[in-house]
Scaffold this motif. Structure first.
Motif, short mmCIF file in Angstrom:
data_model
loop_
_atom_site.label_atom_id
_atom_site.label_comp_id
_atom_site.label_asym_id
_atom_site.label_seq_id
_atom_site.Cartn_x
_atom_site.Cartn_y
_atom_site.Cartn_z
N MET A 1 0.85 -1.11 -0.24
CA MET A 1 -0.03 0.12 0.03
C MET A 1 0.94 1.32 -0.07
O MET A 1 1.84 1.22 0.72
CB MET A 1 -0.96 0.14 1.19
CG MET A 1 -1.77 1.01 1.33
SD MET A 1 -3.03 0.69 2.47
CE MET A 1 -3.24 2.29 3.37
N SER A 2 0.72 2.08 -1.03
CA SER A 2 1.52 3.38 -0.89
C SER A 2 0.83 4.56 -0.04
O SER A 2 -0.37 4.66 0.00
CB SER A 2 1.51 3.78 -2.40
OG SER A 2 0.46 4.61 -2.93
N ASP A 3 1.93 5.43 0.43
CA ASP A 3 1.45 6.32 1.39
C ASP A 3 1.01 7.67 0.20
O ASP A 3 1.82 8.10 -0.52
CB ASP A 3 2.63 6.85 1.91
CG ASP A 3 2.50 8.08 2.77
OD1 ASP A 3 1.34 8.56 2.92
OD2 ASP A 3 3.46 8.46 3.48
N ALA A 4 -0.15 7.97 0.47
CA ALA A 4 -0.99 9.08 -0.47
C ALA A 4 0.17 10.32 -0.40
O ALA A 4 0.13 10.98 -1.34
CB ALA A 4 -2.05 9.44 -0.03
N LYS A 5 0.44 10.56 0.61
CA LYS A 5 1.47 11.90 0.90
C LYS A 5 2.67 11.77 0.07
O LYS A 5 3.15 12.77 -0.47
CB LYS A 5 1.59 12.11 2.15
CG LYS A 5 2.52 13.65 2.68
CD LYS A 5 2.15 13.93 4.02
CE LYS A 5 2.71 15.48 4.17
NZ LYS A 5 2.66 15.71 5.57
N SER A 6 3.49 10.58 -0.05
CA SER A 6 4.69 10.32 -0.82
C SER A 6 4.20 10.63 -2.32
O SER A 6 5.27 10.77 -3.17
CB SER A 6 5.14 9.16 -0.44
OG SER A 6 4.33 8.04 -0.79
N ASP A 7 2.96 10.10 -2.87
CA ASP A 7 2.69 10.74 -4.09
C ASP A 7 2.49 12.07 -4.70
O ASP A 7 2.54 12.23 -5.79
CB ASP A 7 1.47 9.79 -4.65
CG ASP A 7 1.50 8.13 -4.24
OD1 ASP A 7 2.79 7.69 -4.32
OD2 ASP A 7 0.41 7.71 -4.20
N LEU A 8 2.52 12.91 -3.67
CA LEU A 8 2.18 14.14 -4.20
C LEU A 8 3.72 14.81 -4.32
O LEU A 8 4.64 14.52 -3.99
CB LEU A 8 1.76 14.89 -2.83
CG LEU A 8 0.33 14.61 -2.55
CD1 LEU A 8 0.01 15.35 -1.19
CD2 LEU A 8 -0.57 14.93 -3.42
N PRO A 9 3.79 15.82 -5.53
CA PRO A 9 5.14 16.57 -5.64
C PRO A 9 5.35 17.30 -4.70
O PRO A 9 4.64 17.95 -3.68
CB PRO A 9 4.69 17.16 -6.93
CG PRO A 9 3.22 17.51 -6.81
CD PRO A 9 2.67 16.25 -6.18
N THR A 10 6.71 17.58 -4.42
CA THR A 10 7.24 18.50 -3.40
C THR A 10 8.00 19.70 -4.10
O THR A 10 8.23 19.75 -5.29
CB THR A 10 8.45 17.68 -2.71
OG1 THR A 10 9.51 17.22 -3.39
CG2 THR A 10 7.94 16.42 -1.91
N ILE A 11 8.19 20.71 -3.45
CA ILE A 11 8.81 21.82 -3.95
C ILE A 11 10.19 21.60 -4.19
O ILE A 11 10.94 21.20 -3.17
CB ILE A 11 8.44 22.95 -2.90
CG1 ILE A 11 7.16 23.36 -2.86
CG2 ILE A 11 9.21 24.26 -3.49
CD1 ILE A 11 6.87 24.55 -1.89
N GLY A 12 10.77 21.83 -5.40
CA GLY A 12 12.29 21.71 -5.89
C GLY A 12 12.73 23.29 -6.20
O GLY A 12 12.10 24.10 -6.51
N LYS A 13 13.93 23.25 -6.36
CA LYS A 13 14.45 24.35 -6.90
C LYS A 13 13.93 24.43 -8.44
O LYS A 13 13.96 23.72 -9.16
CB LYS A 13 16.02 24.16 -7.09
CG LYS A 13 16.88 24.26 -5.52
CD LYS A 13 18.17 23.97 -5.79
CE LYS A 13 18.86 23.92 -4.42
NZ LYS A 13 19.22 25.07 -3.62
N GLY A 14 13.65 25.88 -8.64
CA GLY A 14 12.95 25.88 -9.97
C GLY A 14 11.51 25.58 -10.21
O GLY A 14 10.95 25.92 -11.18
N SER A 15 10.90 25.17 -9.12
CA SER A 15 9.66 24.93 -8.96
C SER A 15 8.85 26.12 -9.05
O SER A 15 9.08 27.40 -8.66
CB SER A 15 8.99 24.02 -7.68
OG SER A 15 9.39 22.86 -7.67
N GLU A 16 7.66 26.01 -9.82
CA GLU A 16 6.58 27.30 -9.76
C GLU A 16 5.66 26.91 -8.74
O GLU A 16 5.01 25.66 -8.86
CB GLU A 16 5.94 27.50 -10.90
CG GLU A 16 4.73 28.64 -10.70
CD GLU A 16 4.27 28.95 -12.07
OE1 GLU A 16 4.91 29.70 -12.88
OE2 GLU A 16 3.05 28.74 -12.24
N VAL A 17 5.45 27.63 -7.54
CA VAL A 17 4.61 27.41 -6.43
C VAL A 17 3.54 28.51 -6.28
O VAL A 17 3.83 29.55 -6.46
CB VAL A 17 5.51 27.11 -5.11
CG1 VAL A 17 6.17 25.95 -5.26
CG2 VAL A 17 6.13 28.11 -4.69
N THR A 18 2.45 28.02 -5.78
CA THR A 18 1.34 28.94 -5.24
C THR A 18 1.31 28.64 -3.70
O THR A 18 0.84 27.29 -3.36
CB THR A 18 0.07 28.77 -5.99
OG1 THR A 18 0.39 29.22 -7.36
CG2 THR A 18 -1.01 29.73 -5.44
#
Length: 165
Positions: A1-18
């Motif tokens: 069973m996978s952890d749903a939180k680990s499937d989410l993208p994380t902020i990286g250098k160069g990411s566009e974030v809101t």
């Protein structure tokens, strides 16, 4: 069973974030906040957000709502005495009410501007501090990650549900 939180993208250098963000001093005084306004969208590394604060965002997952405690070295740096300048009073308009704590925008030769805080005024001179006003301060950075690289936070995430850290 996978952890749903680990499937989410994380902020990286160069990411566009809101994000929504809030900067607080250790005594909980709010210095800046987007929570009562539109969310802030930025591409990390573009220069639109303080680089050391961007570093604090790297690794946060989409949907995170957190409080990050930052020392001056990881926030706005330490005050630099070479950024404090004394200028002749004559360089300022005669009708300008110069007093300590007054923040003035100064034009640079390249067309940019930089704020300076008046720290002392005499009949002949004005001392101006060009350090960031939060230099030397510990801060709290409260962040609500609403989107990373175009992907919105899930409806059940703390960021969307408004579960404060």
């Amino acid at each position: 069973m996978s952890d749903a939180k680990s499937d989410l993208p994380t902020i990286g250098k160069g990411s566009e974030v809101t994000i929504h963000y809030e900067i607080r001093l250790p005594d909980d005084r709010v210095v800046d906040s987007s929570f009562d306004d539109e969310p802030f969208t930025v591409k990390l590394g573009s220069g639109a957000f303080e680089p050391r604060l961007e570093e604090a965002l790297v690794g946060l997952p989409l949907g995170e709502y957190t409080r990050i405690l930052l020392t001056p070295q990881h926030a706005f740096g330490m005050p630099d005495p070479s950024n404090v300048h004394t200028m002749p009073r004559g360089r300022f308009p005669g009708d300008m009410n110069l007093e300590p704590q007054l923040v003035i925008e100064f034009d640079l030769p390249n067309g940019d501007s930089v704020p300076g805080t008046v720290t002392a005024v005499t009949e002949d001179a004005v001392t101006v501090d060009f350090n960031h006003p939060l230099a030397g301060q510990n801060i709290q950075l409260i962040v609500q990650v609403l989107a990373v690289d175009g992907q919105a936070a899930p409806a059940d995430s703390p960021a969307i549900k408004g579960e404060a850290p």
